[in-house]
Design a protein around this motif. Structure first.
Motif, PDB file in Angstrom:
ATOM      1  N   ILE A 209      -8.695  56.824  21.950  1.00  0.00           N
ATOM      2  CA  ILE A 209      -9.806  56.220  22.766  1.00  0.00           C
ATOM      3  C   ILE A 209     -10.119  54.746  22.665  1.00  0.00           C
ATOM      4  O   ILE A 209     -10.260  53.970  23.473  1.00  0.00           O
ATOM      5  CB  ILE A 209     -10.912  57.068  22.918  1.00  0.00           C
ATOM      6  CG1 ILE A 209     -12.072  56.301  23.914  1.00  0.00           C
ATOM      7  CG2 ILE A 209     -11.673  56.705  21.497  1.00  0.00           C
ATOM      8  CD1 ILE A 209     -11.567  56.659  25.350  1.00  0.00           C
ATOM      9  N   ARG A 212      -6.973  51.685  23.910  1.00  0.00           N
ATOM     10  CA  ARG A 212      -6.930  51.573  25.546  1.00  0.00           C
ATOM     11  C   ARG A 212      -5.381  51.718  25.837  1.00  0.00           C
ATOM     12  O   ARG A 212      -4.610  50.922  26.217  1.00  0.00           O
ATOM     13  CB  ARG A 212      -7.462  50.357  25.784  1.00  0.00           C
ATOM     14  CG  ARG A 212      -8.750  50.143  25.636  1.00  0.00           C
ATOM     15  CD  ARG A 212      -9.558  48.464  25.076  1.00  0.00           C
ATOM     16  NE  ARG A 212      -8.740  47.839  26.438  1.00  0.00           N
ATOM     17  CZ  ARG A 212      -9.006  46.779  26.475  1.00  0.00           C
ATOM     18  NH1 ARG A 212      -9.946  45.882  25.393  1.00  0.00           N
ATOM     19  NH2 ARG A 212      -8.826  45.623  27.485  1.00  0.00           N
ATOM     20  N   THR A 214      -2.475  52.967  28.188  1.00  0.00           N
ATOM     21  CA  THR A 214      -2.101  52.868  29.506  1.00  0.00           C
ATOM     22  C   THR A 214      -0.665  53.130  29.927  1.00  0.00           C
ATOM     23  O   THR A 214       0.119  53.150  29.097  1.00  0.00           O
ATOM     24  CB  THR A 214      -2.630  51.711  30.243  1.00  0.00           C
ATOM     25  OG1 THR A 214      -2.828  51.773  31.527  1.00  0.00           O
ATOM     26  CG2 THR A 214      -2.053  50.440  29.720  1.00  0.00           C
ATOM     27  N   THR A 320     -10.145  61.975  25.759  1.00  0.00           N
ATOM     28  CA  THR A 320      -9.978  60.406  26.014  1.00  0.00           C
ATOM     29  C   THR A 320      -9.838  60.303  27.334  1.00  0.00           C
ATOM     30  O   THR A 320     -10.536  59.447  28.017  1.00  0.00           O
ATOM     31  CB  THR A 320      -8.779  59.949  25.200  1.00  0.00           C
ATOM     32  OG1 THR A 320      -8.835  59.775  23.625  1.00  0.00           O
ATOM     33  CG2 THR A 320      -8.437  58.275  25.627  1.00  0.00           C
ATOM     34  N   GLN A 321      -8.959  60.876  28.293  1.00  0.00           N
ATOM     35  CA  GLN A 321      -8.688  60.696  29.677  1.00  0.00           C
ATOM     36  C   GLN A 321     -10.044  61.134  30.498  1.00  0.00           C
ATOM     37  O   GLN A 321     -10.601  60.346  31.133  1.00  0.00           O
ATOM     38  CB  GLN A 321      -7.676  61.446  29.979  1.00  0.00           C
ATOM     39  CG  GLN A 321      -6.356  61.029  29.464  1.00  0.00           C
ATOM     40  CD  GLN A 321      -5.344  62.140  30.091  1.00  0.00           C
ATOM     41  OE1 GLN A 321      -5.272  63.320  30.121  1.00  0.00           O
ATOM     42  NE2 GLN A 321      -3.902  61.365  30.205  1.00  0.00           N
ATOM     43  N   GLN A 324     -12.536  58.376  29.805  1.00  0.00           N
ATOM     44  CA  GLN A 324     -12.227  57.056  30.603  1.00  0.00           C
ATOM     45  C   GLN A 324     -12.478  57.206  32.092  1.00  0.00           C
ATOM     46  O   GLN A 324     -12.840  56.319  32.633  1.00  0.00           O
ATOM     47  CB  GLN A 324     -10.852  56.803  30.432  1.00  0.00           C
ATOM     48  CG  GLN A 324     -10.477  56.462  28.883  1.00  0.00           C
ATOM     49  CD  GLN A 324      -8.727  56.033  28.762  1.00  0.00           C
ATOM     50  OE1 GLN A 324      -8.287  56.959  29.176  1.00  0.00           O
ATOM     51  NE2 GLN A 324      -8.210  55.209  27.985  1.00  0.00           N
ATOM     52  N   GLU A 327     -16.262  56.435  32.410  1.00  0.00           N
ATOM     53  CA  GLU A 327     -16.415  55.056  32.212  1.00  0.00           C
ATOM     54  C   GLU A 327     -16.128  54.463  33.755  1.00  0.00           C
ATOM     55  O   GLU A 327     -16.952  53.771  34.171  1.00  0.00           O
ATOM     56  CB  GLU A 327     -15.478  54.388  31.536  1.00  0.00           C
ATOM     57  CG  GLU A 327     -15.874  54.691  30.011  1.00  0.00           C
ATOM     58  CD  GLU A 327     -15.101  54.000  28.940  1.00  0.00           C
ATOM     59  OE1 GLU A 327     -14.020  53.273  29.405  1.00  0.00           O
ATOM     60  OE2 GLU A 327     -15.562  54.094  27.701  1.00  0.00           O
ATOM     61  N   GLU A 328     -15.060  54.860  34.384  1.00  0.00           N
ATOM     62  CA  GLU A 328     -14.494  54.473  35.899  1.00  0.00           C
ATOM     63  C   GLU A 328     -15.601  54.770  36.918  1.00  0.00           C
ATOM     64  O   GLU A 328     -16.127  54.075  37.519  1.00  0.00           O
ATOM     65  CB  GLU A 328     -13.565  54.883  36.422  1.00  0.00           C
ATOM     66  CG  GLU A 328     -12.182  54.366  35.494  1.00  0.00           C
ATOM     67  CD  GLU A 328     -10.875  54.858  35.591  1.00  0.00           C
ATOM     68  OE1 GLU A 328     -10.855  55.808  36.281  1.00  0.00           O
ATOM     69  OE2 GLU A 328      -9.836  54.565  34.880  1.00  0.00           O
TER      70      GLU A 328
END
Length: 344
Positions: A209, A212, A214, A320-321, A324, A327-328
């Motif tokens: 995490i 970052r 991607t 982690t996904q 994330q 957060e989005e």
């Protein structure tokens, strides 16, 4: 499980991991026994064995004149980049998009390659090309076969502990201008320093995490036929590299998650061996010997996918996904709330 619960759980996992594990790389002197090494493997934690291969002929012999005489007219694969940044996330000026950029590769007589590494760097040459022998295809027994007798075909105590021979043995030769961006490998890695010095920044796979990861479109450095400058050219057909870390631990981001990361640093001197466990993130920089060279050999052993480690790391990645995604969603909600406020 909600996204909020995933975030809180991930924070708890990272806190517990840091409390239960060392904050630095363990260092031992000399060669370990297979049993001693196997304990490190079970813990999946980096260990440096100082002077473990200092008896190798390579540590004494691999100076420029010897390398030139032994390799003779052999041609080797050389990676070329403008900034020493092979296999890294780079923003392309033409479209402002970030790509996973592979080096331009060319065959080059070894003597010419060595001359290039030792040439005095000028501002003009520094901006033009950085060359690094870094082919990761078991090159010790291929293009570097004339040097193979100076090192081991494997690391005996590691082979016995792991119950297998290495999948690949790779030679790395460059100078201080080459840097390997943060990345991970699905191999148990025994990294042996021959000349010069290598600095590793290490990050646990449980801290995914923080780095970052991607997906990035793949591209390659391609020389301009007129200027020979290297340009970033997207691959055709288009392809993606998944889960690539985009953080530079030497210039850490000011994000909330980075505070949960505990990077570790270690520098290898000639004769040292680093056990780099499978899936650990690592960034590698180097400084040369008195001749300006940095040489190393690494051995990749297949990792064990059974047991608790791989499923545990996979679960952490799923968490982690989810974090994330939270957060989005929070950012979208904040933006929507801003528009509602302005509408009033």
């Amino acid at each position: 499980m909600s996204a909020l619960t995933a975030t809180a759980s991930l924070i708890e996992v990272l806190s517990a991991y840091h409390e239960l594990n060392s904050s630095g790389v363990e260092e031992r002197s000399g060669e370990p026994t297979p049993l001693e090494f196997s304990r490190g493997v079970r813990q999946n934690f980096p260990v440096v064995f100082r002077g473990a291969v200092s008896h190798w002929k390579a540590v004494t012999n691999w100076r420029a004149a010897y390398l030139r005489d032994t390799m003779g007219s052999e041609s080797i694969a050389v990676a070329e980049t403008p900034l020493g940044n092979a296999d890294s996330a780079v923003v392309r000026e033409e479209d402002g998009k970030r790509y996973f950029v592979k080096p331009h590769e060319r065959q080059m007589p070894f003597g010419e390659f060595l001359d290039d590494l030792q040439a005095k760097v000028t501002s003009e040459s520094e901006s033009a090309m950085v060359r690094y022998a870094q082919s990761q295809d078991d090159n010790l027994l291929r293009e570097f076969a004339p040097l193979a007798a100076d090192v081991g075909r494997d690391i005996p105590w590691a082979s016995e502990a792991l119950g297998q021979q290495p999948d690949a043995a790779n030679v790395w030769i460059g100078n201080e201008r080459s840097v390997s961006a943060l990345h991970k490998d699905n191999y148990e890695n025994l990294f042996c320093q021959i000349s010069g010095y290598k600095r590793f920044v290490l990050i646990s796979p449980y801290e995914a995490i923080c780095v970052r990861e991607t997906s990035l479109q793949a591209a390659t450095y391609v020389p301009n036929p007129h200027t020979q400058r290297l340009a970033i050219v997207p691959d055709e057909p288009a392809s993606e590299v998944l889960f690539w870390p985009t953080v530079d631990p030497d210039s850490p981001p000011g994000t909330a998650w980075w505070r949960y990361c505990r990077p570790m640093e270690v520098e290898l001197a000639p004769g040292d061996v680093l056990y780099l466990p499978a899936m650990w993130y690592h960034k590698v920089s180097q400084r040369g010997s008195d001749e300006g060279l940095c040489c190393a050999v690494n051995y990749w052993y297949d990792m064990e996918f059974g047991g608790a480690f791989y499923p545990g790391v996979s679960f952490a990645r799923q968490m982690t996904q989810m974090a994330q995604q939270e957060e989005e969603e929070e950012e979208e909600e904040e933006e929507a709330e801003m528009w509602r406020t302005q509408a009033w």
